[in-house]
Design a protein around this motif. Structure first.
Motif, short mmCIF file in Angstrom:
data_model
loop_
_atom_site.label_atom_id
_atom_site.label_comp_id
_atom_site.label_asym_id
_atom_site.label_seq_id
_atom_site.Cartn_x
_atom_site.Cartn_y
_atom_site.Cartn_z
N ASP A 1 0.93 -1.11 -0.29
CA ASP A 1 -0.06 -0.54 0.05
C ASP A 1 0.74 0.90 0.24
OD1 ASP A 1 -2.26 -1.89 0.60
OD2 ASP A 1 -2.16 -1.31 2.22
N THR A 2 1.65 0.74 0.85
CA THR A 2 2.61 2.15 1.37
C THR A 2 3.49 2.50 -0.24
OG1 THR A 2 3.06 1.71 3.87
CG2 THR A 2 4.81 3.21 2.16
N LEU B 1 3.31 6.67 -6.62
CA LEU B 1 2.63 7.43 -7.66
C LEU B 1 3.03 8.85 -7.58
CD1 LEU B 1 -0.96 6.30 -7.35
CD2 LEU B 1 0.02 5.99 -9.13
N ARG B 2 3.81 9.01 -6.24
CA ARG B 2 4.31 10.41 -5.77
C ARG B 2 5.78 10.54 -6.69
NH1 ARG B 2 3.34 15.35 -4.32
NH2 ARG B 2 5.24 16.14 -2.92
N LEU B 3 6.34 9.34 -6.63
CA LEU B 3 7.18 9.25 -7.60
C LEU B 3 7.04 10.23 -9.30
CD1 LEU B 3 9.35 6.56 -7.06
CD2 LEU B 3 10.16 8.75 -5.73
N GLN C 1 6.12 13.30 -8.99
CA GLN C 1 7.35 14.18 -8.55
C GLN C 1 8.09 14.97 -10.19
OE1 GLN C 1 9.80 12.39 -5.49
NE2 GLN C 1 8.24 13.64 -3.85
N ASN C 2 8.11 13.18 -10.73
CA ASN C 2 9.22 13.09 -12.21
C ASN C 2 8.09 14.48 -13.13
OD1 ASN C 2 11.48 12.05 -13.28
ND2 ASN C 2 9.57 11.19 -14.95
N ALA C 3 7.14 14.05 -13.05
CA ALA C 3 5.92 15.31 -13.90
C ALA C 3 6.49 15.99 -13.66
CB ALA C 3 4.98 14.50 -14.08
N GLU C 4 6.50 16.67 -12.35
CA GLU C 4 6.34 17.63 -11.55
C GLU C 4 8.03 18.50 -12.82
OE1 GLU C 4 5.78 21.72 -9.77
OE2 GLU C 4 4.46 20.40 -10.14
#
Length: 773
Positions: free
Chosen positions: A50-51, A57-59, A62-65
């Motif tokens: 889950d984590t 998704l967070r990575l 961050q990569n998209a940002e």
């Protein structure tokens, strides 16, 4: 000795069972803990997945940002903006290429306000990419698309972002794309120790894994799996799998998160090993402790076992070793030792009872026999010894008249007299049983034995005063000497008793054994043996003696008697076989034979109205099945019980009054007439006779025959007739030898008479002829 750890011993089995139970509990606990760890590990991995999904998704975000910022930087570049305004495609392409290389973008592109591709990076001049970007541009231009989009291009996933270029109005769009590759996967493994595989569906439908942090063997297993995968075995580890579907354009893509169960369980494995060590140590300590305890228990138990073995051998003298304990084992040992002492005392008492007479304190028969045997063994060659046996006369009469307590006291007095007579003579006095005593003289000649026997007889001739009663005693005394009269101890004792019984029968003084005494015994034994066959061979005969009613002079009854016609001996007198039949118990068969023969006679028409008297012995009266057997014979021949009169002597009743009374009541209830035979010769009380269901008294012939010469006999006869009539009983007088006696009885009111004056006993057939006349 018991081995300390004999596998058959109770302690070893208890210790072994305890160890097995403890081991079983530990094993169950071990497997429960192992399963619990496995479940917890899977739950932990599920939480980690889950984590990991969130981190992944967070990575991506961050990569998209990062891409968005780089694209915005390019869109704000003055030179780039000027090139776009002047529509300088070469400069635009160069700028896209340089900027993409600088930030590591795999693809860059410029789109016009209509979202059509105007230029792409120098590495991506293919029309296919331009067409695909044109199709994706609308979704990337939407606000929701600002976060980026996953695109599958040429079998690899890319993350694309698109930002507007304003001047100040939107004059175009800058698009940049980065490959989703190993750096993100390695970052996931570094952060969460989760392995990652990026799968892409190829044109042929097979799944490719362009990005993976798995070992090649594990990746091969994963690629070979069919359908959704939740768990794979790699040979050296078990991997749990979580699939994350990517909303990719241009193809199907997904991310697989993998976590090794063994890695999660590894810390617990160490704990399990530690617990296993603790368990093994606990079992070892328990085994050692149990062994020590078993030894502590086994030591006193071995002592108890040794004591029981000594007891089984009859050795009660050795006390039990002190076990030095106050617990249950110690109390058991103390109780066992007390039991040893008690058993020793009981055995001593039993041995005393087995070898000594309790009443007189003299040795008993077994003790006396051993003494004689030991005396024979000790006697030197040529030296003799003698045994004197005596039996008191009329002792049963003393018991009946004066009671058993007086009889016991009499036996004690006689024992004392015999001991006094023995005096200093070498030998022993013993009570063989009942009223029989024996004396051993060792050594002794026949003359010495005869002299001692004479002194014994002389001592018994003196009246004995006991409890204010004076009793005259005598005894039959027999003598047998060894080795002249017998070769061994049993024969010696037997022949001494044979001589004693001959002395009693002849009413003589002490008699020494004579071989002629044995011939009479042999003849008697032969006679009894033949008597057993006489019934089956039809040698017995039924005789009847009439009983005349004095009131009318008619014969209404007869007494049944038995005679034996022996094939060789001829007519055997009743006194030669009846007493021995009573002694052996065969008298019951004779009684049943007489009863059946009488019933067979009464069943004939010629015997109508006749009543036959049958004598019952003591053994008959005490037979619990007598009434049943007689009833069966009556039923067989169709005769009524009222056709019989059963005669019982007073002595037969007094041998066991309670049982006799019960049997007489049963017989009376069945309808038999009951008569007391030989009345006046016994010792029963009138109060007891009054309780019995008798119908008749039969006066003994000794009183009847003496009426003419003895006034006392005449008084007894008259008193008996009056007594019987007052009690409602009829009277029969036997022994009527002449007319004078008959007339006197008639005058006294006697009811029935029998005797030689009327008729001698005759065979049944002759009696029926006599009855007709």
């Amino acid at each position: 000795m018991i081995p300390a750890f004999d596998r058959r011993s109770l302690i070893t089995r208890l210790v072994g069972l305890s160890l097995l139970l403890l081991l079983f509990v530990q094993l169950v606990g071990f497997f429960v803990v192992r399963d619990s760890i496995a479940r917890n590990a899977r739950m932990q991995i599920a939480h980690e997945f889950d984590t990991g999904e969130k981190v992944w998704l967070r990575l991506l975000d961050q990569n998209a940002e990062k891409l968005r910022q780089s694209a915005a930087l390019l869109a704000a570049d003055y030179g780039f903006r000027s090139a776009v305004s002047s529509d300088d495609l070469e400069t635009i392409g160069s700028a896209l290429d340089n900027h993409g290389q600088r930030i590591g973008a795999a693809m860059t592109a410029l789109l016009d306000t209509q979202l059509k591709v105007r230029a792409v990076s120098a590495d991506d001049t293919g029309q296919g990419l331009a067409d695909r970007l044109a199709r994706l541009a609308p979704s990337l231009a939407e606000p929701a698309g600002n976060g980026g989009r996953i695109v599958v291009y040429e079998g690899r996933p890319y993350q694309l972002v698109m930002v507007p270029m304003r001047a100040p109005l939107v004059v175009g769009w800058v698009l940049m794309g980065f490959p989703v590759g190993a750096p993100l996967a390695q970052e996931m493994q570094r952060l969460l120790d989760i392995r990652l595989v990026l799968q892409v569906r190829q044109a042929d439908g097979q799944l490719a894994a362009p990005v993976s942090t798995l070992a090649p063997q594990a990746l091969q297993r994963l690629q070979q799996a069919q359908g959704p995968v939740e768990e794979i075995e790699t040979g050296d580890a078990t991997l749990l799998v979580r699939a994350i579907e990517l909303n990719a354009a241009g193809g199907e893509a997904r991310v697989l998160l993998l976590r090794s169960v063994d890695d999660v369980v590894a810390p617990y494995r160490q704990l399990q090993i530690l617990l296993a060590g603790i368990t093994a140590g606990g079992l070892l300590l328990f085994a050692i402790g149990s062994g020590l305890m078993a030894r502590q228990l086994a030591t006193p138990l071995r002592s108890l076992l040794a004591a029981t073995q000594r007891l089984s051998r009859g050795d009660y003298s050795v006390p039990l070793e002190d076990v030095g304990r106050q617990d249950e084992i110690g109390k058991l040992a103390q109780s066992f030792d007390r039991m040893r002492v008690d058993i020793a005392a009981q055995q001593a008492e039993i041995r005393h009872l087995a070898y000594w007479d309790r009443l007189t304190g003299l040795p008993n028969r077994e003790n006396f026999r051993e003494s004689v045997q030991q005396a024979m063994a000790r006697s030197a060659e040529g030296r003799e010894l003698a045994v004197i046996t005596l039996d008191l006369d009329r002792f049963k009469h003393v018991n009946d008249v004066l009671g058993y307590a007086f009889g016991d006291q009499l036996l004690k007095t006689v024992a004392g007299k015999l001991s006094d007579v023995m005096g200093e003579t070498a030998g022993e006095v013993a009570r063989l049983g009942g009223n029989e005593f024996a004396l051993l003289l060792a050594p002794a000649t026949p003359q010495q034995a005869a002299e001692l026997a004479a002194r014994v007889a002389q001592s018994l001739e003196q009246p004995l005063a006991i409890a204010e009663q004076t009793v005259d005693l005598s005894a039959g005394i027999g003598i047998a000497c060894w080795p002249a009269d017998a070769p061994d101890v049993d024969t010696l004792l037997s022949r001494s008793e044979i001589a004693m019984y001959v002395a009693k029968r002849k009413l003589e003084g002490p008699l020494r054994y004579d071989p002629a005494f044995d011939s009479a015994s042999t003849q008697t034994l032969s006679l009894l043996t033949e008597l057993r066959r006489a019934v089956d061979q039809g040698e017995l005969r039924l005789y009847l003696q009439p009983k005349v009613t004095l009131a009318d002079g008619v014969t209404h009854a007869a007494e049944a008697l038995v005679r034996w016609e022996h094939p060789q001996r001829g007519l055997v007198p009743p006194m030669q076989f009846i007493p021995f039949a009573e002694q052996t118990g065969y008298i019951r068969q004779l009684t049943l034979w007489m009863f059946e023969e009488a019933a067979r006679l009464l069943a004939t028409p010629a015997a109508a109205g006749l009543r036959i008297s049958v004598n019952l012995s003591t053994r008959d009266l005490l037979d619990l099945e007598l009434s049943t057997r007689l009833a069966q014979l009556l039923q067989t021949h169709g005769v009524q019980a009222t056709a019989f009169c059963l005669e019982i002597t007073e002595s037969a009743i007094m041998d066991d009054p309670q049982r006799a009374e019960a049997m007489l009541n049963r017989l009376s209830d069945q309808g038999y007439k009951l008569s007391i035979d030989d009345f006046g010769t016994g010792y029963s009380s009138l109060a007891y006779l009054k309780r019995l269901p008798v119908d008749e008294l039969k006066i003994d012939k000794s009183f009847v025959m003496g009426m003419e010469t003895d006034a006392d006999d005449a008084t007894i006869v008259r008193s008996t007739i009056d007594l019987a009539h007052n009690l409602g009983l009829s009277v029969v007088a036997e022994g009527v030898e002449n007319a004078a006696i008959l007339e006197r009885l008639r005058a006294l009111g006697c009811d029935e008479v029998q005797g030689y004056h009327i008729s001698r006993p005759m065979p049944a057939s002759a009696f029926m002829e006599w009855l007709k006349k």
